[in-house]
Write an enzyme that holds these catalytic residues in place. Structure first.
Site, short mmCIF file in Angstrom:
data_model
loop_
_atom_site.label_atom_id
_atom_site.label_comp_id
_atom_site.label_asym_id
_atom_site.label_seq_id
_atom_site.Cartn_x
_atom_site.Cartn_y
_atom_site.Cartn_z
N THR A 14 37.71 11.81 55.33
CA THR A 14 39.50 10.61 56.08
C THR A 14 38.35 8.81 55.70
O THR A 14 40.53 8.26 56.02
CB THR A 14 38.96 10.13 57.75
OG1 THR A 14 39.44 11.71 57.98
CG2 THR A 14 39.30 8.99 58.89
N SER A 31 37.02 16.92 53.03
CA SER A 31 36.33 18.48 53.36
C SER A 31 36.34 19.21 53.89
O SER A 31 35.08 20.22 53.95
CB SER A 31 34.70 17.83 54.16
OG SER A 31 34.94 17.54 55.13
N THR A 54 34.00 14.62 57.53
CA THR A 54 33.26 14.62 58.46
C THR A 54 32.80 15.98 58.59
O THR A 54 32.35 16.92 59.93
CB THR A 54 33.92 13.62 59.85
OG1 THR A 54 35.34 13.74 60.05
CG2 THR A 54 34.29 12.30 59.84
N ASP A 55 34.58 16.43 58.76
CA ASP A 55 34.33 17.95 59.40
C ASP A 55 33.12 19.03 58.97
O ASP A 55 33.11 20.17 59.84
CB ASP A 55 36.09 18.65 58.79
CG ASP A 55 36.21 17.96 59.76
OD1 ASP A 55 36.63 17.27 60.80
OD2 ASP A 55 37.47 18.25 59.69
C1 SIN Z 1 37.86 15.58 56.33
O1 SIN Z 1 36.46 16.66 56.60
O2 SIN Z 1 37.80 15.43 55.17
C2 SIN Z 1 38.50 15.35 57.23
C3 SIN Z 1 38.16 14.47 58.44
C4 SIN Z 1 37.02 13.59 58.42
O3 SIN Z 1 36.88 12.92 57.28
O4 SIN Z 1 36.91 12.95 59.85
#
Ligand code: SIN
Length: 349
Positions: free
Chosen positions: A11, A57, A89-90
């Site tokens: 993100t 991710s 974050t995932d």
């Molecule tokens: C991801 O994990 O690539 C998408 C969600 C995020 O980064 O919060």
């Protein structure tokens, strides 16, 4: 002072077309070099960027981890102060844990992220990136850390615990450091980062996973109300990849199984029966708890009580023989630990 920033997507590199809808965006769009535009660098810092991947991710895979590990090891051997990695974050906690098990810890490697895309009117990515760069310049910083919303977490404990809050991450025993008014604060009598690193083990793990083309197939199964053994039985079948699926692991038998058990590693009776069958079939099993904040300390001896392989054996001997382990890690991190063990053991044969 040189700092390398490796981009992997997420993100933080996301772009959307509706600034009023925070969820309408596509992750992994903006190059990492663009993310750094307008970010205040630490005094005296020179930043080098490299785009290692550009993905959401949730789709992180072993091949990308291999590339990321190789690029981190390349840069850490150069005259650089440390590395920042931008990441979604995932699965950030999984990548952080993987790197903490395979990278030397004498320099800092800081993963950072964002909960809002780069096109958001008030993106959180630039502040997180600023914080991560600043953490790399702390003379005491070492090893793999995660920075989000002004907090620095260790790779072993950190977990994403909120789906939408800007401070999406937490650690069972709290963050290692907090950034307030542009200064990092931590218990000054403690080191800021990984300690007690077994460098020999790190090198062996890194070599094993860089040299293994197809990583062992380790699956995670969850014990829950109304569980059956059906999922586990299906996993035990060596499946054939379909036309649509090029994942080479699907043609392999199950190499290991992580069970996300309830509480103090208890398992639904129906799943337990299937698990005994898996143990008898020679599938090594790692049991951990699905409780978010409880590292397991109890051995699941009960699991072996009705799984007699030899007479006159105590439970711990049986556990060794049957490949049963208990792990204090979260299920997804236990899976990484298990794969690393299996790759190391395969190299010894
Ligand atoms: C991801 O994990 O690539 C998408 C969600 C995020 O980064 O919060």
């Amino acid at each position: 002072m040189k700092i390398v920033v490796l981009g992997t997507g997420g993100t933080i590199a996301g772009e959307g077309h509706d600034p009023h809808n925070a969820l309408a965006y596509t992750a992994g769009q903006r190059p990492v070099s663009v993310l750094l535009q307008g970010v205040t660098l630490p005094p005296g810092a020179e930043v080098l960027t490299e785009q290692v991947a550009q993905l959401d991710s949730k789709d992180m895979d072993h091949a990308t981890w291999q590339t990321l590990l190789a690029r981190c090891r390349h840069w850490l051997a150069q005259d650089v102060a440390g590395i920042v990695i931008t990441h979604g974050t995932d699965t950030l906690e999984e990548t952080a844990f993987f790197l903490s098990q395979t990278l030397p810890a004498d320099k800092p490697v800081v993963l950072t992220c964002a909960m809002r895309p780069a096109t958001h009117p008030q993106p959180d990515g630039p502040a997180n990136l600023t914080d991560a760069l600043s953490l790399v310049t702390q003379p005491q910083a070492r090893g793999v850390m995660v920075v989000c919303a002004g907090l620095a977490h260790g790779a072993g404990e950190v977990q994403k615990v909120h789906a939408s809050r800007l401070d999406a991450f937490a650690s069972a025993s709290g963050p290692w450091a907090v950034r307030a008014q542009d200064v990092w604060h931590w218990a000054s009598n403690l080191p800021l980062g990984q300690v007690d690193i077994d460098e020999d083990a790190i090198e062996k793990r890194a070599t094993a996973c860089l040299q293994t083309a197809v990583w062992p197939r380790v699956e995670v199964v969850l014990s829950h109300a109304g569980a059956t053994g059906a999922v586990l039985q299906a996993m035990l079948q060596a499946s054939t990849p379909g036309d649509h699926d090029s994942d080479a692991r699907l043609g392999q038998p199950l190499a290991g199984l992580v069970v996300a058990a309830t509480g103090h590693v208890t398992i639904h009776a129906a799943l337990e029966a299937a698990l005994r069958h898996a143990l008898r079939c020679g599938v090594p099993v790692m049991v951990t708890t699905r409780c978010v904040w409880s590292g397991v300390t109890t051995s699941p001896h009960w699991l072996l009580a009705n799984t007699k392989f030899e007479s006159n054996m105590d439970a711990s001997t049986e556990a060794q023989l049957t490949g049963l382990q208990v792990s204090p890690l979260s299920p997804v991190k236990a899976r990484i630990d298990f794969m690393l063990q299996l790759m190391l053991n395969a190299g010894k044969v």
